[in-house]
Motif scaffolding. Sequence first.
Motif, PDB file in Angstrom:
ATOM      1  N   LEU A  80      15.149   6.787   4.023  1.00 53.56           N
ATOM      2  CA  LEU A  80      14.048   7.624   4.494  1.00 53.56           C
ATOM      3  C   LEU A  80      12.956   6.772   5.120  1.00 53.56           C
ATOM      4  CD1 LEU A  80      12.865  10.525   4.596  1.00 53.56           C
ATOM      5  CD2 LEU A  80      11.741  10.018   2.420  1.00 53.56           C
ATOM      6  N   ARG A  81      12.629   5.656   4.484  1.00 53.78           N
ATOM      7  CA  ARG A  81      11.605   4.761   5.036  1.00 53.78           C
ATOM      8  C   ARG A  81      12.055   4.203   6.388  1.00 53.78           C
ATOM      9  NH1 ARG A  81      11.462   2.784  -0.288  1.00 53.78           N
ATOM     10  NH2 ARG A  81      12.566   0.887   0.361  1.00 53.78           N
ATOM     11  N   ALA A  82      13.337   3.834   6.485  1.00 57.87           N
ATOM     12  CA  ALA A  82      13.844   3.271   7.745  1.00 57.87           C
ATOM     13  C   ALA A  82      13.716   4.273   8.884  1.00 57.87           C
ATOM     14  CB  ALA A  82      15.296   2.838   7.578  1.00 57.87           C
ATOM     15  N   ALA A  83      13.854   5.551   8.553  1.00 59.55           N
ATOM     16  CA  ALA A  83      13.834   6.591   9.585  1.00 59.55           C
ATOM     17  C   ALA A  83      12.432   7.081   9.915  1.00 59.55           C
ATOM     18  CB  ALA A  83      14.695   7.773   9.140  1.00 59.55           C
ATOM     19  N   LYS A  84      11.520   7.062   8.932  1.00 58.36           N
ATOM     20  CA  LYS A  84      10.258   7.777   9.138  1.00 58.36           C
ATOM     21  C   LYS A  84       8.995   7.003   8.799  1.00 58.36           C
ATOM     22  CE  LYS A  84      12.291  12.352   8.386  1.00 58.36           C
ATOM     23  NZ  LYS A  84      12.161  13.662   7.717  1.00 58.36           N
ATOM     24  N   LEU A 108      14.923  -2.196  13.803  1.00 56.70           N
ATOM     25  CA  LEU A 108      15.714  -1.502  14.811  1.00 56.70           C
ATOM     26  C   LEU A 108      17.202  -1.692  14.554  1.00 56.70           C
ATOM     27  CD1 LEU A 108      13.617  -2.489  17.947  1.00 56.70           C
ATOM     28  CD2 LEU A 108      13.863  -0.187  17.015  1.00 56.70           C
ATOM     29  N   GLU A 109      17.591  -2.896  14.151  1.00 54.71           N
ATOM     30  CA  GLU A 109      19.002  -3.163  13.858  1.00 54.71           C
ATOM     31  C   GLU A 109      19.468  -2.383  12.638  1.00 54.71           C
ATOM     32  OE1 GLU A 109      19.021  -7.431  13.597  1.00 54.71           O
ATOM     33  OE2 GLU A 109      19.718  -7.622  15.672  1.00 54.71           O
ATOM     34  N   LEU A 110      18.557  -2.161  11.688  1.00 54.62           N
ATOM     35  CA  LEU A 110      18.919  -1.392  10.504  1.00 54.62           C
ATOM     36  C   LEU A 110      19.209   0.063  10.844  1.00 54.62           C
ATOM     37  CD1 LEU A 110      16.361  -2.818   7.909  1.00 54.62           C
ATOM     38  CD2 LEU A 110      18.807  -3.308   8.062  1.00 54.62           C
ATOM     39  N   LEU A 111      18.654   0.532  11.965  1.00 62.23           N
ATOM     40  CA  LEU A 111      18.904   1.909  12.384  1.00 62.23           C
ATOM     41  C   LEU A 111      20.220   2.053  13.140  1.00 62.23           C
ATOM     42  CD1 LEU A 111      15.336   2.940  13.612  1.00 62.23           C
ATOM     43  CD2 LEU A 111      16.503   3.708  11.544  1.00 62.23           C
ATOM     44  N   GLY A 112      20.849   0.934  13.493  1.00 60.33           N
ATOM     45  CA  GLY A 112      22.117   0.997  14.205  1.00 60.33           C
ATOM     46  C   GLY A 112      22.186  -0.050  15.295  1.00 60.33           C
ATOM     47  N   ASP A 113      23.390  -0.421  15.684  1.00 62.62           N
ATOM     48  CA  ASP A 113      23.609  -1.459  16.688  1.00 62.62           C
ATOM     49  C   ASP A 113      23.455  -0.847  18.077  1.00 62.62           C
ATOM     50  OD1 ASP A 113      26.370  -3.657  17.609  1.00 62.62           O
ATOM     51  OD2 ASP A 113      24.220  -3.776  17.956  1.00 62.62           O
ATOM     52  N   ALA A 150       3.436  -8.003  12.622  1.00 60.31           N
ATOM     53  CA  ALA A 150       3.733  -7.096  11.512  1.00 60.31           C
ATOM     54  C   ALA A 150       3.513  -5.643  11.917  1.00 60.31           C
ATOM     55  CB  ALA A 150       2.871  -7.447  10.300  1.00 60.31           C
ATOM     56  N   LEU A 151       2.485  -5.395  12.713  1.00 61.81           N
ATOM     57  CA  LEU A 151       2.219  -4.035  13.173  1.00 61.81           C
ATOM     58  C   LEU A 151       3.291  -3.583  14.170  1.00 61.81           C
ATOM     59  CD1 LEU A 151       0.449  -1.552  13.192  1.00 61.81           C
ATOM     60  CD2 LEU A 151      -1.084  -2.681  14.810  1.00 61.81           C
ATOM     61  N   ALA A 152       3.702  -4.476  15.061  1.00 57.08           N
ATOM     62  CA  ALA A 152       4.784  -4.144  15.994  1.00 57.08           C
ATOM     63  C   ALA A 152       6.058  -3.805  15.225  1.00 57.08           C
ATOM     64  CB  ALA A 152       5.027  -5.310  16.947  1.00 57.08           C
ATOM     65  N   ARG A 153       6.345  -4.574  14.180  1.00 60.33           N
ATOM     66  CA  ARG A 153       7.529  -4.295  13.357  1.00 60.33           C
ATOM     67  C   ARG A 153       7.406  -2.928  12.690  1.00 60.33           C
ATOM     68  NH1 ARG A 153       8.437  -8.227   8.395  1.00 60.33           N
ATOM     69  NH2 ARG A 153       6.498  -7.168   7.815  1.00 60.33           N
ATOM     70  N   ALA A 154       6.211  -2.600  12.194  1.00 60.36           N
ATOM     71  CA  ALA A 154       6.009  -1.308  11.526  1.00 60.36           C
ATOM     72  C   ALA A 154       6.160  -0.143  12.492  1.00 60.36           C
ATOM     73  CB  ALA A 154       4.629  -1.267  10.867  1.00 60.36           C
ATOM     74  N   LEU A 155       5.878  -0.381  13.772  1.00 57.61           N
ATOM     75  CA  LEU A 155       5.972   0.675  14.789  1.00 57.61           C
ATOM     76  C   LEU A 155       7.367   0.777  15.407  1.00 57.61           C
ATOM     77  CD1 LEU A 155       2.599   0.020  16.644  1.00 57.61           C
ATOM     78  CD2 LEU A 155       3.114   1.956  15.144  1.00 57.61           C
ATOM     79  N   ALA A 156       8.261  -0.154  15.058  1.00 58.68           N
ATOM     80  CA  ALA A 156       9.544  -0.258  15.743  1.00 58.68           C
ATOM     81  C   ALA A 156      10.387   1.004  15.633  1.00 58.68           C
ATOM     82  CB  ALA A 156      10.324  -1.465  15.210  1.00 58.68           C
ATOM     83  N   ASN A 157      10.343   1.664  14.479  1.00 61.69           N
ATOM     84  CA  ASN A 157      11.174   2.866  14.285  1.00 61.69           C
ATOM     85  C   ASN A 157      10.451   4.148  14.689  1.00 61.69           C
ATOM     86  OD1 ASN A 157       9.351   2.773  12.183  1.00 61.69           O
ATOM     87  ND2 ASN A 157      10.772   3.519  10.632  1.00 61.69           N
ATOM     88  N   GLU A 158       9.337   3.997  15.432  1.00 64.29           N
ATOM     89  CA  GLU A 158       8.517   5.143  15.846  1.00 64.29           C
ATOM     90  C   GLU A 158       8.227   6.041  14.643  1.00 64.29           C
ATOM     91  OE1 GLU A 158      10.556   7.035  19.065  1.00 64.29           O
ATOM     92  OE2 GLU A 158      10.197   5.364  20.440  1.00 64.29           O
ATOM     93  N   PRO A 159       7.546   5.498  13.638  1.00 60.22           N
ATOM     94  CA  PRO A 159       7.401   6.207  12.362  1.00 60.22           C
ATOM     95  C   PRO A 159       6.542   7.454  12.463  1.00 60.22           C
ATOM     96  CG  PRO A 159       5.955   4.313  12.403  1.00 60.22           C
ATOM     97  CD  PRO A 159       6.820   4.220  13.633  1.00 60.22           C
ATOM     98  N   ARG A 160       6.876   8.441  11.670  1.00 60.02           N
ATOM     99  CA  ARG A 160       6.024   9.621  11.545  1.00 60.02           C
ATOM    100  C   ARG A 160       4.874   9.327  10.599  1.00 60.02           C
ATOM    101  NH1 ARG A 160       9.402  15.116  10.912  1.00 60.02           N
ATOM    102  NH2 ARG A 160       7.272  15.865  11.175  1.00 60.02           N
ATOM    103  N   PHE A 161       5.065   8.332   9.716  1.00 61.47           N
ATOM    104  CA  PHE A 161       4.046   7.951   8.746  1.00 61.47           C
ATOM    105  C   PHE A 161       3.848   6.442   8.830  1.00 61.47           C
ATOM    106  CE2 PHE A 161       6.252  11.670   7.199  1.00 61.47           C
ATOM    107  CZ  PHE A 161       5.225  12.521   6.843  1.00 61.47           C
TER     108      PHE A 161
END
Length: 224
Positions: A80-84, A108-113, A150-161
């Motif tokens: 859930l964290r990886a997605a949102k 991004l890699e954790l979300l898929g290749d 660190a902020l760029a990494r946190a934004l990588a999955n386009e988080p809702r939260f």
Amino acid sequence: MLIAKNLTHRYTSGGRPLEVLTEIDLTIAPGEFVAVVGPSGSGKTTLLGLLAGLDLPTEGTVELDGVDLSALSEDGRARLRAAKVGFVFQSFQLLSTLTAHENVLLPLELLGDDRRHGEAAHQLLDRVGLGVRGHHYPTQLSGGEQQRVALARALANEPRFLFADEPTGNLDRANGAHVLELLERANRDTGATVVLVTHDPALTASAHRVVRLDDGRIASEERR
């Protein structure tokens, strides 16, 4: 929507229970920018971790986007964290053996290749003003630069939260202002719900709502 109900959390210290949070009720609407403030030891970081699903409460529940986090396994919460969810730690938590580009690429890699992920990571570093520093390792970056990675990494999955723990606490005024601008942009441009812990008056002033903790309880809430 982010909803905490009757949130209570205890640790064991010296063989005795220590209650850090007591009966917290908090509802955060989609797209809100919320600052959590209060004295050291009031439970701010603990609350942030519980809201983000990094830990589970002793009592009570947290619903993140309609999902009861306590009903999920540890792996389920991680998915859930990886997605949102995006999380910015006060101490950056960058992997020292990876370059800035590789640190941003990791979620991004954790979300898929996907071949596009490399370009996406570069664009994120550009977005935080570090496009030319992607090949540098964390030890080769200043504190302000590490926080922006660190902020760029946190934004990588386009988080809702997007959660941030003292995101400007280790930065000078100029770098703190840059990080604040990036947080505001994420909230404004993508509609991300932003919840941060801060002692920084500039961050507090930018929030839609300020929640003050004192001794593990909500002492006040102020809407701006």
